[in-house]
Design an enzyme around this catalytic site. Structure first.
Site, PDB file in Angstrom:
ATOM      1  N   ASN A  98     -14.689   5.527  -7.394  1.00 38.66           N
ATOM      2  CA  ASN A  98     -15.929   5.177  -6.718  1.00 38.66           C
ATOM      3  C   ASN A  98     -16.166   6.145  -5.564  1.00 38.66           C
ATOM      4  OD1 ASN A  98     -16.258   2.914  -8.384  1.00 38.66           O
ATOM      5  ND2 ASN A  98     -14.995   1.650  -7.037  1.00 38.66           N
ATOM      6  N   HIS A 109     -10.802   6.247   1.822  1.00 32.71           N
ATOM      7  CA  HIS A 109      -9.619   7.085   1.579  1.00 32.71           C
ATOM      8  C   HIS A 109      -9.576   7.203   0.051  1.00 32.71           C
ATOM      9  CE1 HIS A 109      -5.147   8.066   2.479  1.00 32.71           C
ATOM     10  NE2 HIS A 109      -5.346   8.281   1.174  1.00 32.71           N
ATOM     11  N   HIS A 111      -9.219   7.261  -3.757  1.00 31.93           N
ATOM     12  CA  HIS A 111      -8.287   6.581  -4.652  1.00 31.93           C
ATOM     13  C   HIS A 111      -8.915   6.426  -6.023  1.00 31.93           C
ATOM     14  CE1 HIS A 111     -10.804   3.650  -2.584  1.00 31.93           C
ATOM     15  NE2 HIS A 111     -10.763   2.941  -3.721  1.00 31.93           N
TER      16      HIS A 111
HETATM   17  P1  DGP Z   1     -13.179   0.911  -3.725  1.00 33.13           P
HETATM   18  O1  DGP Z   1     -14.260  -0.101  -3.807  1.00 33.13           O
HETATM   19  O2  DGP Z   1     -13.227   1.877  -4.898  1.00 33.13           O
HETATM   20  O3  DGP Z   1     -13.145   1.614  -2.401  1.00 33.13           O
HETATM   21  O4  DGP Z   1     -11.836   0.109  -3.907  1.00 33.13           O
HETATM   22  C1  DGP Z   1     -11.066  -0.384  -2.858  1.00 33.13           C
HETATM   23  C2  DGP Z   1     -10.013  -1.261  -3.467  1.00 33.13           C
HETATM   24  O5  DGP Z   1      -8.962  -1.373  -2.550  1.00 33.13           O
HETATM   25  C3  DGP Z   1     -10.478  -2.688  -3.766  1.00 33.13           C
HETATM   26  O6  DGP Z   1     -10.388  -2.922  -5.166  1.00 33.13           O
HETATM   27  C4  DGP Z   1      -9.499  -3.575  -3.011  1.00 33.13           C
HETATM   28  C5  DGP Z   1      -8.375  -2.646  -2.650  1.00 33.13           C
HETATM   29  N1  DGP Z   1      -7.735  -2.904  -1.370  1.00 33.13           N
HETATM   30  C6  DGP Z   1      -8.362  -2.991  -0.160  1.00 33.13           C
HETATM   31  N2  DGP Z   1      -7.459  -3.220   0.816  1.00 33.13           N
HETATM   32  C7  DGP Z   1      -6.241  -3.259   0.196  1.00 33.13           C
HETATM   33  C8  DGP Z   1      -4.917  -3.473   0.687  1.00 33.13           C
HETATM   34  O7  DGP Z   1      -4.652  -3.656   1.884  1.00 33.13           O
HETATM   35  N3  DGP Z   1      -3.910  -3.464  -0.237  1.00 33.13           N
HETATM   36  C9  DGP Z   1      -4.163  -3.249  -1.570  1.00 33.13           C
HETATM   37  N4  DGP Z   1      -3.103  -3.267  -2.400  1.00 33.13           N
HETATM   38  N5  DGP Z   1      -5.393  -3.048  -2.053  1.00 33.13           N
HETATM   39  C10 DGP Z   1      -6.418  -3.053  -1.178  1.00 33.13           C
END
Ligand code: DGP
Length: 125
Positions: A98, A109, A111
């Protein structure tokens, strides 16, 4: 040659994925190498939902491409390895990255999402 990843040098103090990469915040890590960390999404959208992230802080894909284009390929290679680890290579999985507001990026950040263990529709929502 790219300088070795130094998480401390560019980590954003308030960035949750920097903190996971530096092992300051707990996560279910499924893959790690000196430059990349992969961990299970906190809010899984499929039976397998792994986030694959550079340890260095790149807020956007363009920043990442400008500063370490070769690592983009290694991020994808890590995702393919994780697909095998998760036993999804034969049945299939989806990779999603995304970017920006309309792309649905909520964590600033870079991913890659690896989603698997159920069928996915096209077009995506
Ligand atoms: P995006 O929408 O592509 O930026 O996805 C962000 C993702 O990150 C979302 O699916 C939830 C995940 N996420 C957010 N905070 C944390 C965290 O503290 N730990 C983990 N494992 N995932 C997280």
């Amino acid at each position: 040659m790219a300088e070795p990843a130094n998480v401390e040098s560019n980590a954003a103090a308030d960035c949750v994925f920097c903190r996971i990469g530096a092992r300051q915040l707990e996560a279910m890590v499924v893959y790690e190498d000196p430059e990349i960390i992969a961990f299970r999404d906190i809010n899984p959208q499929a039976p397998a939902h792994v986030l694959i992230s550079p340890k260095r802080h790149y807020a956007t894909l363009y920043e990442f491409q400008q500063q370490d284009p070769a690592l983009l390929g290694r991020l994808l290679a890590a995702a393919l390895q994780i697909g095998q680890q998760e036993r999804l290579a034969a049945r299939g999985f989806r990779l999603v990255l995304n970017h920006g507001v309309e792309g649905g990026q909520t964590v600033q950040h870079v991913h890659l999402h690896l989603l698997g263990g159920r069928p996915f529709n096209w077009p995506p929502g």
